[in-house]
Design an enzyme around this catalytic site. Structure first.
Site, PDB file in Angstrom:
ATOM      1  N   HIS A 641      42.842  36.244  47.572  1.00  0.00           N
ATOM      2  CA  HIS A 641      42.993  37.697  47.426  1.00  0.00           C
ATOM      3  C   HIS A 641      43.329  38.120  45.996  1.00  0.00           C
ATOM      4  CE1 HIS A 641      47.473  37.359  48.081  1.00  0.00           C
ATOM      5  NE2 HIS A 641      47.468  38.389  47.267  1.00  0.00           N
ATOM      6  N   ASP A 693      42.967  32.393  52.795  1.00  0.00           N
ATOM      7  CA  ASP A 693      43.363  32.983  51.507  1.00  0.00           C
ATOM      8  C   ASP A 693      43.650  31.867  50.496  1.00  0.00           C
ATOM      9  OD1 ASP A 693      44.056  34.766  49.595  1.00  0.00           O
ATOM     10  OD2 ASP A 693      45.979  35.353  50.485  1.00  0.00           O
ATOM     11  N   GLY A 785      53.046  39.659  43.304  1.00  0.00           N
ATOM     12  CA  GLY A 785      52.982  38.956  42.026  1.00  0.00           C
ATOM     13  C   GLY A 785      53.251  37.465  42.193  1.00  0.00           C
ATOM     14  N   SER A 787      51.905  35.971  44.717  1.00  0.00           N
ATOM     15  CA  SER A 787      50.678  35.547  45.393  1.00  0.00           C
ATOM     16  C   SER A 787      49.950  34.465  44.612  1.00  0.00           C
ATOM     17  CB  SER A 787      49.742  36.740  45.545  1.00  0.00           C
ATOM     18  OG  SER A 787      50.190  37.521  46.608  1.00  0.00           O
ATOM     19  N   GLY A 788      49.395  33.523  45.363  1.00  0.00           N
ATOM     20  CA  GLY A 788      48.657  32.442  44.733  1.00  0.00           C
ATOM     21  C   GLY A 788      49.560  31.310  44.294  1.00  0.00           C
TER      22      GLY A 788
END
Ligand code: 4AZ
Length: 837
Positions: A641, A693, A785, A787-788
């Site tokens: 995402h 994701d 922020g 994320s990942g």
């Protein structure tokens, strides 16, 4: 209070024998104290010596070249006892500092002869005696540092357990008393010593004598900063002027990770005497956590031992003489303030005693909070704290405490800190404040310790006070379970295999019948279905540890490269060869952090190099946008995402920049910046549900691994991260919902949440490619922020594996809304398909 070299009777730690000769009058009361304590001490000493012998034979592995020719006979075992002697009638003479001087040689010869003649009187010791060496002298009467070596032939190994510290000390005490008028020995210490550390100053080429003064001086390990040679045995004797202490620090410290093979030992003495050890360290330390120690007197001994073929750069050290601390503690009368152990955050010196008297106006009370508390020593029971401790209101505290807060009962509070003769640590940093007992916490809940917490945290099922006082006498709701300790927990947490109550009561009455087997998520299946090659438990736990069918292959087996199957949980990179082709231990240079770290109380800012696999992804002209993790020198793992959003530009690799080895977004030192060659989101990624994701980024130029840049281990598809496991999520995401991103990398400890609970709290929005982690009470979570970025878990072997990728959540840190992560095990095969990792 500290004093240079102290001889206090009773200062035994159960591992060494110290004998202080008392006058007859002084002797009386201690003799009357009865055989019981003496028996216990003797028992402890014997156990200590046996343990020492065992440790030495099995862990230390004597080095043939280290202790002279005698050990070259194979399997002969060497025992070394070291310590010091205090000689009362011999004046100190500067010449004795030089082992080549006539004064040294004459005095050492005389004492070595005396030692031999004392051991000669003991039939057992004389039989195995090999040699005695005087290794140094210092002032304060005359102190002679000695060691004696006993060699037991292989055929007589059972004798080793009889050559105890206690026996050696007794022989010395008896013998020395009879030694005659010329040498009046008033005190003796003896400890079992690693033979590698016993050196003879008269023929040693790696023994350095350094004089400390008020100027900062330095020394280095051999060949620093290149690697020290194998089988290094080096000693540095640092001596300051009388009435000084030595401050010693290591701006750079990089020794092998396994302390059994290589280490630096620091002593508050010139003997490698365990009872005078300040600390033993190995590994690599980051610049933010340097090793800094202070001696109690004017001597310090540093020893570097290395025995394996793995060589590291070693260390550079600095030292200077500082005035010996004459006072510590004091009276604190301000309404609030700080105090700490001496020299904090350097290690406190041995043999100190400080008392702080906190005094506030009559009508007020005092609360003390320790923001750092580390008084860790080997072999100490933290319930007893018989060595170093902080004492408040009659309770002794030691070890490492993450949460420690104490409240007074009146307007004064005494805090006592004491360190004994051996093993010191960073100590503590405390803040105190006065409060009004009539209204201790305006608009907040008051814990028993006097500290204040938010009212909402009272009776929320979590021990926020640290002493449980916010969770006792709570009335539980209908949908809550009443724990035996009075806490209230959601009913659906009962029997979920997580000890939510803290006392185990929510998991007590949950057993399956004798004909059933219990899955990792608490459900029961018929016993015969366990290890039948088919998955009956939702989490696959019934097929993940099937010893009986060691080599048969199921969906839950680890697959070796040669096609073989291993039915052991989490077999990969666990430092045990499970596959006959060892493929389970291949590609395991991952999931370790080169630097050693201290746990800081309540710390949320990550330390330098603490999460060396963390990457910051910057997009175009924007700063930090998403996190990622390092899988190899050319591959990063992140969330789909981050790239597949409303803006198609986010899929363009040339618009991204990756920052590895970063901690502070505004500090580029040691950061490796790399462009992205390819952005590969999972083809099945669903932007509506966030299913799949996951994304891989290929770097344009490979990374160079360093202390702050290192890959994380990927778990095998069959790896199990059980519910309740503590893992860590890291990132520069917003510090709260709707807040701004963080400048410093943040870390948070979260727990893996049971899949059934995850499904309930997300109202069925999680797929099998997702997992929940966090706390249902809220408060700790990933946020925008992050994320990942990686969710990583440390396995027992010490290796870190990435279990999740920060994906989504309803808000951040909300109650009953844990973070949702992409489940790496479920996406593992896709990662291999793309990257070959
Ligand atoms: C986000 O927007 C985000 N609380 C990431 C994680 C979580 C929520 C939002 C989990 O990137």
């Amino acid at each position: 209070m500290s004093s240079g070299v102290q001889f206090q009777p009773g200062e035994r730690n159960g591992r060494h024998e110290q004998v202080t000769f008392l006058t007859n009058k002084e002797k009386m009361p201690s003799q009357r104290r009865g055989g019981c304590i003496a028996g216990v001490i003797v028992g402890l000493l014997v156990l200590g010596a046996i343990a020492g012998v065992l440790i030495y034979f099995f862990a230390v592995k004597p080095n043939k070249s280290s202790v002279g020719s005698v050990t070259s006979r194979q399997m002969d075992q060497t025992l070394v006892y070291s310590g010091h002697l205090v000689l009362d009638n011999i004046p100190y003479n500067k010449q004795l500092e030089n082992p080549q001087s006539t004064a040294f040689i004459e005095m050492a010869d005389k004492l070595e002869k005396m030692l031999w003649s004392t051991y000669k009187e003991d039939p057992l010791l004389s039989k195995y005696y090999n040699r005695s060496v005087i290794s140094a002298f210092s002032e304060g009467s005359l102190i002679a540092y000695h060691w004696t070596q006993f060699v037991v032939p292989a055929a007589e190994q059972q004798v080793q357990s009889e050559i105890t510290e206690q026996r050696v000390a007794r022989a010395l005490r008896t013998g020395i008393r009879q030694a005659g008028k010329e040498l009046v020995v008033t005190s003796v210490t003896v400890s079992l010593t690693d033979p590698r550390m016993a050196r003879n100053p008269r023929d040693d080429n790696c023994l350095f004598r350094l004089d400390a003064n008020t100027d900062l001086q330095g020394f280095e390990s051999p060949d620093y900063p290149n690697q020290y040679p194998p089988h290094t045995r080096c000693l540095w004797q640092i001596r300051g002027p009388p009435n000084s202490s030595i401050f010693l620090d290591f701006p750079d410290f990089n020794v092998e990770d396994d302390c059994a093979n290589a280490f630096v030992y620091i002593y508050d003495s010139f003997s490698p005497d365990e009872s005078r050890a300040i600390t033993k360290k190995c590994g690599q330390r980051p610049p933010t956590n340097p090793l800094e120690v202070v001696s109690s007197g004017n001597l310090i001994l540093v020893i570097l031992i290395s025995d394996s073929d793995i060589q590291k750069p070693g260390f550079n050290a600095e030292f200077r003489a500082i005035p010996k601390m004459t006072e510590c503690g004091g009276v604190l009368e301000a309404p609030s303030g700080n105090f700490s152990s001496p020299y904090y955050p350097s290690f406190y010196p041995p043999n100190v005693e400080c008392t702080w008297m906190i005094k506030v106006p009559q009508n007020l009370r005092i609360r003390v909070r320790f923001s750092m508390f580390r008084l860790k020593e080997p072999g100490v029971d933290v319930r007893v704290c018989h060595k170093d401790y902080v004492e408040v209101l009659g309770v002794k505290y030691c070890g490492e405490r993450i949460q420690l807060a104490i409240g007074s009962t009146n307007n004064t509070l005494t805090v006592k800190f004491r360190s004994d003769g051996s093993h010191t640590d960073k100590g503590f940093l405390a803040t105190y404040s006065a409060y009004d007992p009539k209204n201790p916490c305006p608009n907040q809940f008051t814990c028993a310790s006097g500290i204040c917490i938010k009212s909402q945290l009272h009776c929320d099922g979590w021990n926020d006070c640290g002493d449980m006082s916010d969770e006792v006498n709570c009335r539980c709701d209908k949908d809550q379970f009443v724990c035996a300790n009075g806490m209230c927990k959601p009913l659906y947490w009962v029997c979920d295999r997580v000890n939510d109550c803290g006392d185990g009561s929510d998991e007590k009455q949950c057993s399956c019948t004798s004909k059933e087997w219990r899955c990792g998520d608490g459900t029961c299946i018929p016993r015969e279905q366990q290890c039948n090659g088919q998955k009956e438990c939702a989490d696959g736990s019934d097929e993940s540890n099937c010893q009986a069918s060691t080599r048969t292959c199921t969906d839950f087996s680890f697959r070796c490269k040669n096609g073989e199957c291993v039915n052991k949980v989490n077999a990969e990179c666990d430092q045990e060869n499970d596959c006959t082709d060892s493929s389970d231990e291949e590609n395991c240079d991952c999931g370790v952090r080169p630097y050693k770290h201290n746990r800081i109380v309540g710390g949320v800012n990550a330390d330098v190099g603490e999460w060396p696999w963390q990457v910051s992804l910057h997009f175009s002209t924007m700063n930090h946008v998403c996190g990622a993790s390092i899988l190899s020198s050319t591959w990063l793992l992140s969330a789909a995402h981050c790239f597949k959003s409303a803006q198609p530009d986010f899929l363009k690799p040339e618009l991204w920049m990756t920052y590895s080895g970063m901690r502070d977004q505004q500090d580029m030192e040691e950061v490796q910046v790399r462009k992205v060659k390819r952005v590969l989101p999972h083809p099945s990624y669903n932007p509506m549900t966030y299913d799949y994701d996951i994304a891989l980024l290929e770097l344009a130029v490979p990374l160079e691994f360093s202390n702050t840049i290192h890959p994380i281990c990927l778990p095998a598809a069959t790896h199990v991260f059980p519910a309740g496991m503590s893992c860590w999520v890291t990132g520069w995401g917003t510090l709260r919902e709707g807040g701004s991103v963080s400048r410093l990398l943040q870390k948070a400890e979260v727990k893996i949440i049971n899949d059934t609970v995850c499904d309930v709290v997300t109202e069925g929005q999680v797929s099998s490619r997702m997992m929940c982690s966090g706390f249902l009470a809220g408060g700790v979570d990933a946020c925008q922020g992050d994320s990942g970025g990686p969710l990583v878990c440390r396995e027992e072997s010490g290796t870190w594996f990435q279990s999740g990728i920060v994906s989504w959540g309803e808000g951040c840190a909300r109650r009953n809304k844990p973070g949702v992560y992409s489940r790496v095990t479920k996406l593992r095969n896709w990662i291999t398909e793309i990257t070959g990792i």
